[in-house]
Each structure stands twice: as C-alpha cells, then as structure tokens.
Design a protein around this motif. Sequence first.
Motif, PDB file in Angstrom:
ATOM      1  N   GLY A 106      -1.531 -42.000 -38.694  1.00 29.17           N
ATOM      2  CA  GLY A 106      -0.241 -41.377 -38.916  1.00 29.17           C
ATOM      3  C   GLY A 106       0.824 -42.368 -39.341  1.00 29.17           C
ATOM      4  O   GLY A 106       1.608 -42.103 -40.263  1.00 29.17           O
ATOM      5  N   GLU A 107       0.856 -43.530 -38.695  1.00 28.59           N
ATOM      6  CA  GLU A 107       1.876 -44.532 -39.022  1.00 28.59           C
ATOM      7  C   GLU A 107       1.664 -45.130 -40.405  1.00 28.59           C
ATOM      8  O   GLU A 107       2.609 -45.280 -41.187  1.00 28.59           O
ATOM      9  CB  GLU A 107       1.850 -45.634 -37.954  1.00 28.59           C
ATOM     10  N   PHE A 108       0.423 -45.457 -40.749  1.00 23.86           N
ATOM     11  CA  PHE A 108       0.138 -46.019 -42.073  1.00 23.86           C
ATOM     12  C   PHE A 108       0.358 -44.985 -43.174  1.00 23.86           C
ATOM     13  O   PHE A 108       0.789 -45.326 -44.271  1.00 23.86           O
ATOM     14  CB  PHE A 108      -1.292 -46.557 -42.128  1.00 23.86           C
ATOM     15  N   ALA A 109       0.057 -43.725 -42.893  1.00 22.15           N
ATOM     16  CA  ALA A 109       0.274 -42.671 -43.888  1.00 22.15           C
ATOM     17  C   ALA A 109       1.758 -42.512 -44.203  1.00 22.15           C
ATOM     18  O   ALA A 109       2.141 -42.282 -45.349  1.00 22.15           O
ATOM     19  CB  ALA A 109      -0.309 -41.350 -43.396  1.00 22.15           C
ATOM     20  N   GLU A 110       2.604 -42.645 -43.192  1.00 24.77           N
ATOM     21  CA  GLU A 110       4.036 -42.440 -43.374  1.00 24.77           C
ATOM     22  C   GLU A 110       4.731 -43.665 -43.966  1.00 24.77           C
ATOM     23  O   GLU A 110       5.643 -43.535 -44.783  1.00 24.77           O
ATOM     24  CB  GLU A 110       4.688 -42.088 -42.030  1.00 24.77           C
ATOM     25  N   HIS A 111       4.305 -44.864 -43.569  1.00 23.59           N
ATOM     26  CA  HIS A 111       5.077 -46.064 -43.893  1.00 23.59           C
ATOM     27  C   HIS A 111       4.307 -47.129 -44.670  1.00 23.59           C
ATOM     28  O   HIS A 111       4.913 -48.122 -45.079  1.00 23.59           O
ATOM     29  CB  HIS A 111       5.621 -46.681 -42.596  1.00 23.59           C
TER      30      HIS A 111
ATOM     31  N   LYS B  11       1.254 -52.609 -26.122  1.00 23.38           N
ATOM     32  CA  LYS B  11       0.924 -53.439 -27.274  1.00 23.38           C
ATOM     33  C   LYS B  11      -0.134 -54.477 -26.937  1.00 23.38           C
ATOM     34  O   LYS B  11      -0.926 -54.864 -27.806  1.00 23.38           O
ATOM     35  CB  LYS B  11       2.183 -54.122 -27.813  1.00 23.38           C
ATOM     36  N   ALA B  12      -0.156 -54.932 -25.700  1.00 23.13           N
ATOM     37  CA  ALA B  12      -1.159 -55.929 -25.307  1.00 23.13           C
ATOM     38  C   ALA B  12      -2.559 -55.359 -25.474  1.00 23.13           C
ATOM     39  O   ALA B  12      -3.480 -56.049 -25.936  1.00 23.13           O
ATOM     40  CB  ALA B  12      -0.925 -56.364 -23.866  1.00 23.13           C
TER      41      ALA B  12
ATOM     42  N   THR C 231       3.535 -51.823 -35.181  1.00 25.29           N
ATOM     43  CA  THR C 231       2.521 -51.730 -34.137  1.00 25.29           C
ATOM     44  C   THR C 231       3.088 -51.158 -32.843  1.00 25.29           C
ATOM     45  O   THR C 231       2.358 -50.510 -32.086  1.00 25.29           O
ATOM     46  CB  THR C 231       1.891 -53.104 -33.856  1.00 25.29           C
ATOM     47  N   ASP C 232       4.381 -51.378 -32.575  1.00 23.86           N
ATOM     48  CA  ASP C 232       4.944 -50.794 -31.354  1.00 23.86           C
ATOM     49  C   ASP C 232       4.992 -49.263 -31.445  1.00 23.86           C
ATOM     50  O   ASP C 232       4.774 -48.563 -30.455  1.00 23.86           O
ATOM     51  CB  ASP C 232       6.324 -51.367 -31.049  1.00 23.86           C
ATOM     52  N   ALA C 233       5.238 -48.743 -32.656  1.00 22.54           N
ATOM     53  CA  ALA C 233       5.225 -47.295 -32.850  1.00 22.54           C
ATOM     54  C   ALA C 233       3.814 -46.748 -32.687  1.00 22.54           C
ATOM     55  O   ALA C 233       3.609 -45.658 -32.125  1.00 22.54           O
ATOM     56  CB  ALA C 233       5.773 -46.940 -34.224  1.00 22.54           C
ATOM     57  N   ILE C 234       2.827 -47.487 -33.175  1.00 26.60           N
ATOM     58  CA  ILE C 234       1.421 -47.066 -33.027  1.00 26.60           C
ATOM     59  C   ILE C 234       1.021 -47.059 -31.563  1.00 26.60           C
ATOM     60  O   ILE C 234       0.412 -46.105 -31.072  1.00 26.60           O
ATOM     61  CB  ILE C 234       0.500 -47.990 -33.849  1.00 26.60           C
ATOM     62  N   ALA C 235       1.381 -48.110 -30.835  1.00 31.05           N
ATOM     63  CA  ALA C 235       1.050 -48.188 -29.415  1.00 31.05           C
ATOM     64  C   ALA C 235       1.714 -47.056 -28.637  1.00 31.05           C
ATOM     65  O   ALA C 235       1.095 -46.441 -27.766  1.00 31.05           O
ATOM     66  CB  ALA C 235       1.487 -49.541 -28.855  1.00 31.05           C
TER      67      ALA C 235
ATOM     68  N   TYR D 258      -7.808 -54.962 -28.817  1.00 30.55           N
ATOM     69  CA  TYR D 258      -8.830 -54.376 -29.682  1.00 30.55           C
ATOM     70  C   TYR D 258      -8.693 -54.822 -31.138  1.00 30.55           C
ATOM     71  O   TYR D 258      -9.699 -54.927 -31.848  1.00 30.55           O
ATOM     72  CB  TYR D 258      -8.751 -52.848 -29.625  1.00 30.55           C
ATOM     73  N   PHE D 259      -7.479 -55.066 -31.588  1.00 27.89           N
ATOM     74  CA  PHE D 259      -7.227 -55.423 -32.995  1.00 27.89           C
ATOM     75  C   PHE D 259      -6.295 -56.634 -33.014  1.00 27.89           C
ATOM     76  O   PHE D 259      -5.166 -56.534 -32.510  1.00 27.89           O
ATOM     77  CB  PHE D 259      -6.606 -54.250 -33.750  1.00 27.89           C
ATOM     78  N   LYS D 260      -6.747 -57.733 -33.587  1.00 23.18           N
ATOM     79  CA  LYS D 260      -6.002 -58.991 -33.441  1.00 23.18           C
ATOM     80  C   LYS D 260      -4.635 -58.962 -34.112  1.00 23.18           C
ATOM     81  O   LYS D 260      -3.724 -59.676 -33.689  1.00 23.18           O
ATOM     82  CB  LYS D 260      -6.825 -60.158 -33.983  1.00 23.18           C
ATOM     83  N   ASP D 261      -4.468 -58.146 -35.163  1.00 27.29           N
ATOM     84  CA  ASP D 261      -3.174 -58.025 -35.826  1.00 27.29           C
ATOM     85  C   ASP D 261      -3.143 -56.725 -36.621  1.00 27.29           C
ATOM     86  O   ASP D 261      -4.106 -55.948 -36.607  1.00 27.29           O
ATOM     87  CB  ASP D 261      -2.886 -59.240 -36.737  1.00 27.29           C
ATOM     88  N   LYS D 262      -2.027 -56.493 -37.312  1.00 25.67           N
ATOM     89  CA  LYS D 262      -1.853 -55.235 -38.044  1.00 25.67           C
ATOM     90  C   LYS D 262      -2.859 -55.114 -39.187  1.00 25.67           C
ATOM     91  O   LYS D 262      -3.350 -54.013 -39.476  1.00 25.67           O
ATOM     92  CB  LYS D 262      -0.426 -55.127 -38.570  1.00 25.67           C
TER      93      LYS D 262
END
Length: 230
Positions: A43-48, A66-67, A55-59, A72-76
């Motif tokens: 959803g976040e990648f589709a919009e922006h 965020k931790a 990443t804070d919005a995704i979390a 699970y994913f080292k970066d964006k």
Amino acid sequence: MAIPPIKRRLSTPRRRPGRPLARLGTRGQPEESRAAILKAAVGEFAEHGIAGARTDAIARAAQVNKALLYYYFKDKDALYEAVLDHVFSGLRARVMPVLESNRPPREKILQYLGTYFDYIAANPRFPRVVQGEWLRSGVGAARMQRIAKSYFLPIFGKLAGVLREGIAAGEFRAVNPMDFMPSIAAIIVSYFTAAPLMKTLMKIDPLSTERIRERRAFVLDFISAALFTR
C-alpha cells in the motif's frame, strides 16, 4: 534431628485455552508479522513509490515497531525487493501451471487470461507498485533485470510457446508473440492502474464486483477476437 529443606517444584506457567503464545508484531510470529509488513508495504509503495515511502508508516500500518521491520528487512530497498518478489512469485505460481498443462492452445490461452486477470483484480495495487519504479529506474536497473529474468522470462517463454502451437494448429492468427504478449499484459494491467482516474471522471467504482466481472468478460472477448481464427 535436622529437617531437610523442602524442594519446590518449578512449573511452567499454564496457558489459558485459546490464548496465543505470541502476539502479532513480535518475533514469536515471524510468518504473520512478515506478511503484515509486506501487505502494508504494498500500500505504501503503491501510493508514494520507493522514494516517497516511509518505513514508519509501513510499520504503523502493519502494527509492528520499526525495530521488528528492520529485523526482517535490513532497509527500505530490501523491503521493496521483497515486495516485488511477493507480487511476481504469486503471479508465476498461478499462471505457470496453466501454461504447462496439457490443455489445447485455445483453452490454455483463455484459462491463462482469466487467471492473470483474477490475480490482478484480487491485488489491484500491485501494478502501481511495479510500474512507478520501472519508469523511474528503467529496465537496465539491476533490480528490474533480476525480476525480468526470474519471473517475466519463464512466463513469456511458455506463453510464446502456446501462441506458436496455436498458430501451427491453425487455431490462432499468425501474430508475432513479441507484439501480442505485451498487448495481453497491457489490456489487463492498464485498467487497474487507471482505476483512480476512471473513478473521478466517470463517477463509478471501477473496482466494484459488477465492473470487474464485466471487464473480465470484455478482456477475454477482446483477446479472443484478435487471436482466434474462428
């Protein structure tokens, strides 16, 4: 006479019936937490896009901290790579069994079209996740080269074989697979990428159950008229 010390029995806490051992958002539910992060990331990648996604919005959308996201994913970028794999591995898992089946070419094409359409209809944000980055970075980017080789190439190879088989059997017009295959993808995917615009201009819900059913029938009819000899 000395009294021996009383030995206490150590017991593990008893879990109440129906109470989960771990909650979502902790490392105790890795599959559920990872799936929630991927869903929120779509959803976040589709919009922006990848540049504007946060990443804070995704979390927050995934209801994890965020931790844990970074566990699970080292970066964006790594998260975006995982989203791309999620999108295209799902598509491949659905259409490849159809293309590899023993059905006649005509039936196989119709089944492929329906399966492809249904997958995108169930996940209408997927095209926007991919197309924005494709346009931004270009097909020469290492990330997109990997996606093309891992997912597009196997599907397109099988689909081209089905087209050639149908042409040889006289069931299909003598189309060039290199022209026809992108046209199939475009007629399916473009509807969903244009859905927000259609909703504004036409004052309808292009993703309603009724409209999706009508669009699916149109896609199959349109491709059939363009491809089948009879």
